[in-house]
Design a protein around this motif. Sequence first.
Motif, PDB file in Angstrom:
ATOM      1  N   GLN A  86      13.523 108.133  68.104  1.00 18.26           N
ATOM      2  CA  GLN A  86      13.320 108.645  66.743  1.00 18.26           C
ATOM      3  C   GLN A  86      14.014 107.843  65.659  1.00 18.26           C
ATOM      4  O   GLN A  86      14.716 108.387  64.809  1.00 18.26           O
ATOM      5  CB  GLN A  86      13.754 110.113  66.660  1.00 18.26           C
ATOM      6  CG  GLN A  86      12.964 110.976  67.610  1.00 18.26           C
ATOM      7  CD  GLN A  86      13.154 112.450  67.338  1.00 18.26           C
ATOM      8  OE1 GLN A  86      13.776 112.848  66.371  1.00 18.26           O
ATOM      9  NE2 GLN A  86      12.610 113.279  68.208  1.00 18.26           N
ATOM     10  N   PHE A  88      13.922 105.550  62.238  1.00 19.92           N
ATOM     11  CA  PHE A  88      13.094 105.653  61.036  1.00 19.92           C
ATOM     12  C   PHE A  88      12.255 104.381  60.943  1.00 19.92           C
ATOM     13  O   PHE A  88      12.737 103.329  60.543  1.00 19.92           O
ATOM     14  CB  PHE A  88      13.966 105.857  59.806  1.00 19.92           C
ATOM     15  CG  PHE A  88      14.718 107.149  59.860  1.00 19.92           C
ATOM     16  CD1 PHE A  88      14.082 108.345  59.580  1.00 19.92           C
ATOM     17  CD2 PHE A  88      16.056 107.181  60.224  1.00 19.92           C
ATOM     18  CE1 PHE A  88      14.757 109.543  59.654  1.00 19.92           C
ATOM     19  CE2 PHE A  88      16.737 108.375  60.296  1.00 19.92           C
ATOM     20  CZ  PHE A  88      16.084 109.567  60.013  1.00 19.92           C
ATOM     21  N   GLU A  90       9.933 103.233  59.102  1.00 21.13           N
ATOM     22  CA  GLU A  90       9.600 102.542  57.847  1.00 21.13           C
ATOM     23  C   GLU A  90      10.840 102.107  57.083  1.00 21.13           C
ATOM     24  O   GLU A  90      10.747 101.510  56.019  1.00 21.13           O
ATOM     25  CB  GLU A  90       8.712 103.449  56.983  1.00 21.13           C
ATOM     26  CG  GLU A  90       7.307 103.550  57.562  1.00 21.13           C
ATOM     27  CD  GLU A  90       6.480 104.650  56.945  1.00 21.13           C
ATOM     28  OE1 GLU A  90       6.950 105.292  55.996  1.00 21.13           O
ATOM     29  OE2 GLU A  90       5.353 104.861  57.415  1.00 21.13           O
ATOM     30  N   HIS A  91      12.003 102.401  57.618  1.00 18.13           N
ATOM     31  CA  HIS A  91      13.253 101.901  57.045  1.00 18.13           C
ATOM     32  C   HIS A  91      13.621 100.613  57.785  1.00 18.13           C
ATOM     33  O   HIS A  91      13.278 100.441  58.946  1.00 18.13           O
ATOM     34  CB  HIS A  91      14.388 102.901  57.249  1.00 18.13           C
ATOM     35  CG  HIS A  91      14.284 104.130  56.392  1.00 18.13           C
ATOM     36  ND1 HIS A  91      13.282 105.035  56.523  1.00 18.13           N
ATOM     37  CD2 HIS A  91      15.094 104.598  55.405  1.00 18.13           C
ATOM     38  CE1 HIS A  91      13.457 106.023  55.639  1.00 18.13           C
ATOM     39  NE2 HIS A  91      14.555 105.781  54.951  1.00 18.13           N
ATOM     40  N   LEU A  99      21.707 105.156  57.181  1.00 16.44           N
ATOM     41  CA  LEU A  99      21.396 106.579  57.312  1.00 16.44           C
ATOM     42  C   LEU A  99      22.297 107.219  58.360  1.00 16.44           C
ATOM     43  O   LEU A  99      22.732 108.359  58.214  1.00 16.44           O
ATOM     44  CB  LEU A  99      19.931 106.773  57.692  1.00 16.44           C
ATOM     45  CG  LEU A  99      18.930 106.652  56.554  1.00 16.44           C
ATOM     46  CD1 LEU A  99      17.515 106.569  57.095  1.00 16.44           C
ATOM     47  CD2 LEU A  99      19.049 107.828  55.598  1.00 16.44           C
ATOM     48  N   TYR A 102      25.354 108.412  56.867  1.00 11.71           N
ATOM     49  CA  TYR A 102      25.084 109.170  55.642  1.00 11.71           C
ATOM     50  C   TYR A 102      26.256 110.047  55.196  1.00 11.71           C
ATOM     51  O   TYR A 102      26.542 110.139  54.005  1.00 11.71           O
ATOM     52  CB  TYR A 102      23.839 110.036  55.839  1.00 11.71           C
ATOM     53  CG  TYR A 102      23.363 110.719  54.591  1.00 11.71           C
ATOM     54  CD1 TYR A 102      22.622 110.014  53.642  1.00 11.71           C
ATOM     55  CD2 TYR A 102      23.661 112.049  54.339  1.00 11.71           C
ATOM     56  CE1 TYR A 102      22.184 110.628  52.493  1.00 11.71           C
ATOM     57  CE2 TYR A 102      23.225 112.675  53.186  1.00 11.71           C
ATOM     58  CZ  TYR A 102      22.489 111.956  52.259  1.00 11.71           C
ATOM     59  OH  TYR A 102      22.066 112.569  51.115  1.00 11.71           O
TER      60      TYR A 102
ATOM     61  N   ALA B 164      17.594 108.686  51.913  1.00 11.28           N
ATOM     62  CA  ALA B 164      17.542 110.020  52.515  1.00 11.28           C
ATOM     63  C   ALA B 164      16.191 110.677  52.236  1.00 11.28           C
ATOM     64  O   ALA B 164      15.617 111.322  53.116  1.00 11.28           O
ATOM     65  CB  ALA B 164      18.677 110.885  51.995  1.00 11.28           C
ATOM     66  N   ARG B 166      13.309 109.185  51.832  1.00 14.73           N
ATOM     67  CA  ARG B 166      12.315 108.589  52.727  1.00 14.73           C
ATOM     68  C   ARG B 166      12.520 109.059  54.161  1.00 14.73           C
ATOM     69  O   ARG B 166      11.565 109.261  54.914  1.00 14.73           O
ATOM     70  CB  ARG B 166      12.379 107.064  52.652  1.00 14.73           C
ATOM     71  CG  ARG B 166      11.704 106.502  51.401  1.00 14.73           C
ATOM     72  CD  ARG B 166      11.784 104.995  51.370  1.00 14.73           C
ATOM     73  NE  ARG B 166      13.139 104.545  51.081  1.00 14.73           N
ATOM     74  CZ  ARG B 166      13.730 103.534  51.696  1.00 14.73           C
ATOM     75  NH1 ARG B 166      13.110 102.857  52.625  1.00 14.73           N
ATOM     76  NH2 ARG B 166      14.956 103.185  51.352  1.00 14.73           N
ATOM     77  N   ALA B 167      13.786 109.241  54.543  1.00 11.27           N
ATOM     78  CA  ALA B 167      14.073 109.686  55.907  1.00 11.27           C
ATOM     79  C   ALA B 167      13.535 111.099  56.130  1.00 11.27           C
ATOM     80  O   ALA B 167      12.878 111.372  57.131  1.00 11.27           O
ATOM     81  CB  ALA B 167      15.575 109.640  56.178  1.00 11.27           C
ATOM     82  N   PHE B 170       9.881 111.174  56.517  1.00 11.35           N
ATOM     83  CA  PHE B 170       9.378 110.617  57.780  1.00 11.35           C
ATOM     84  C   PHE B 170       9.732 111.492  58.973  1.00 11.35           C
ATOM     85  O   PHE B 170       8.888 111.773  59.821  1.00 11.35           O
ATOM     86  CB  PHE B 170       9.938 109.200  57.944  1.00 11.35           C
ATOM     87  CG  PHE B 170       9.350 108.438  59.086  1.00 11.35           C
ATOM     88  CD1 PHE B 170       8.020 108.070  59.059  1.00 11.35           C
ATOM     89  CD2 PHE B 170      10.140 108.090  60.181  1.00 11.35           C
ATOM     90  CE1 PHE B 170       7.467 107.364  60.119  1.00 11.35           C
ATOM     91  CE2 PHE B 170       9.586 107.388  61.239  1.00 11.35           C
ATOM     92  CZ  PHE B 170       8.251 107.019  61.211  1.00 11.35           C
ATOM     93  N   ARG B 171      10.977 111.905  59.063  1.00 13.90           N
ATOM     94  CA  ARG B 171      11.434 112.719  60.198  1.00 13.90           C
ATOM     95  C   ARG B 171      12.476 113.722  59.727  1.00 13.90           C
ATOM     96  O   ARG B 171      13.679 113.437  59.752  1.00 13.90           O
ATOM     97  CB  ARG B 171      12.093 111.824  61.257  1.00 13.90           C
ATOM     98  CG  ARG B 171      11.167 110.929  62.046  1.00 13.90           C
ATOM     99  CD  ARG B 171      11.978 110.214  63.106  1.00 13.90           C
ATOM    100  NE  ARG B 171      11.265 109.161  63.773  1.00 13.90           N
ATOM    101  CZ  ARG B 171      10.388 109.354  64.751  1.00 13.90           C
ATOM    102  NH1 ARG B 171      10.122 110.566  65.143  1.00 13.90           N
ATOM    103  NH2 ARG B 171       9.791 108.323  65.323  1.00 13.90           N
ATOM    104  N   SER B 175      16.550 113.505  60.411  1.00 14.72           N
ATOM    105  CA  SER B 175      17.393 113.354  59.226  1.00 14.72           C
ATOM    106  C   SER B 175      18.574 114.309  59.285  1.00 14.72           C
ATOM    107  O   SER B 175      19.688 113.958  58.925  1.00 14.72           O
ATOM    108  CB  SER B 175      16.586 113.627  57.962  1.00 14.72           C
ATOM    109  OG  SER B 175      15.487 112.769  57.913  1.00 14.72           O
TER     110      SER B 175
END
Lengths: 235, 295
Positions: A86, A88, A90-91, A99, A102, B164, B166-167, B170-171, B175
Amino acid sequence: MLKVDSLTIAYGKTEVVHHVSFDVKKGSVVTIAGANGAGKSTILNTIVGLHRSKEGSILYKGEDITRTAPDRLVSKGIRLVPEGRQIFAEHTVEENMLLGAYVEKDAKKIRDRMDQMYDRFPRLKERRKQIGGTLSGGEQQMLAIARALMTGPDLLILDEPSLGLAPIIVKDVFKLLTEIKQTGVTILLVEQMVDNALSISDYAYVLETGNIVFSGTKDEVKNSDDIVKAYLGNV
Amino acid sequence: MQQLIFGLANGSIYALMALAIGMVSSTTGIVNFAHASVVMMGAMVSWWMMVIYGLSYIPALFVAIAVSIVLNIVMYETCVKKLGDLQDNVGWIITLFGASIILDNIARMLFGTEPQAFPYLFGGKMVTFFGANIMLHELMMITIAVVIGVVYQTIIKKTRFGRAVRAVAFRPATSELMGIKSEKIILSCFAMAGAVAAIGGALIAPITFASYTMTYSIGLKGFAAAVLGGFGNTKGAFIGGFILGLIEAFISIFVPAGIKDSISFVIMIIVIIFLPEGIMSAKFFNRNLSAAEKV
């Protein structure tokens, strides 16, 4: 480190995990083995706060975390590397790592951790500007683990880290986990294919349809013919 | 030239509306069917502030922004979270539509049915631009819209908050594992969309007059622009909005004004038939991109 006591979890009215108890000692590697649908992922998701338990308690470092929100648990040092990685997609690789950090507010700490991770995973450094979706399965698993390590967790939980990876890459993943253990991180693993997991574990539990049916040290599991035949394949 | 600026100015507001719809839909998958009403409320509240309380344009706009932010947050908490079931995509469609109708009627009761003249920025000052007389207000519409678009794009691409967002888009569950409070991110998106709605409403109101019917006369074009550009695509929202504005401006030279408003929907239908993911999905825009890079 982690003490799960009589945990019962339900989806709606359907109870999927029944009064499960287990212990993860500080600095050890513990594996929960079991077939598909045994409730392994459900237990992990409940520990990290994504799912609410119906009954029972979860203690982490002596503190009750049964109802604690996921972001608080991250700050407290519990990280889950989820099933299927899992990342990301597209990051970029670097953004995935950011992230992961974070909850960390200190920019210098983040940069130091990032450098440490790049030292340990030179492949990720090479690809840091690439978007996550373009990485291979093995690289994605490395990224998922690196992402979780960005906050320097005390308890690292992995949900089937070998899923969908070539055997040779699985070996790398478990070698990495051994290295992480040596840095003092406690590891809780869930696996279907337990050959590799067992080899690095101190203790193991076998889960069947929401009940723990066996527990013991690595050798006890290996010496128990019934268990090996029934749940573990060839060890 | 006049038509060009006029088209771009209106188009920039359509773009703002499409952008705000996209802010919400790209993070949550929710299409805010009450968005058009929030745009209308933005216009009406700023009109009210100016007329009843004698505020000048900018302070009135700030009040309207605050009101719209609150409206959007309340709608999320009630229509989406409490009443609408996110798993089953029927709940929020109905509740948001309901909220739209409620807002429209509240506006009708509070502000009356009569369309109200709305002051221009800079008192309607004209400038000469390539030999054409253009209202400074129209230039401001374009500028403000583009600035908002660029700022939003930058926030989304470069900042911790944007990562964050975008995260979560997406998921959402993963996140949470990163320690992101998905709920807070979603609320911020609704709030941002509310602010942008108010700005769009207040900017276009001098041209259309402020009225509770703005929901349908103007607000719906935001959806048309969003469909044109592809939902949740920031650049697409602008391209969709500008194309719509320009086509309308030039076509109104040839067709009666009554038909003009239907044009946007005819275009929308054509786009849905041929490019269901919006014009940005056309091969022309994606020649050099791999599939994974299309955002």
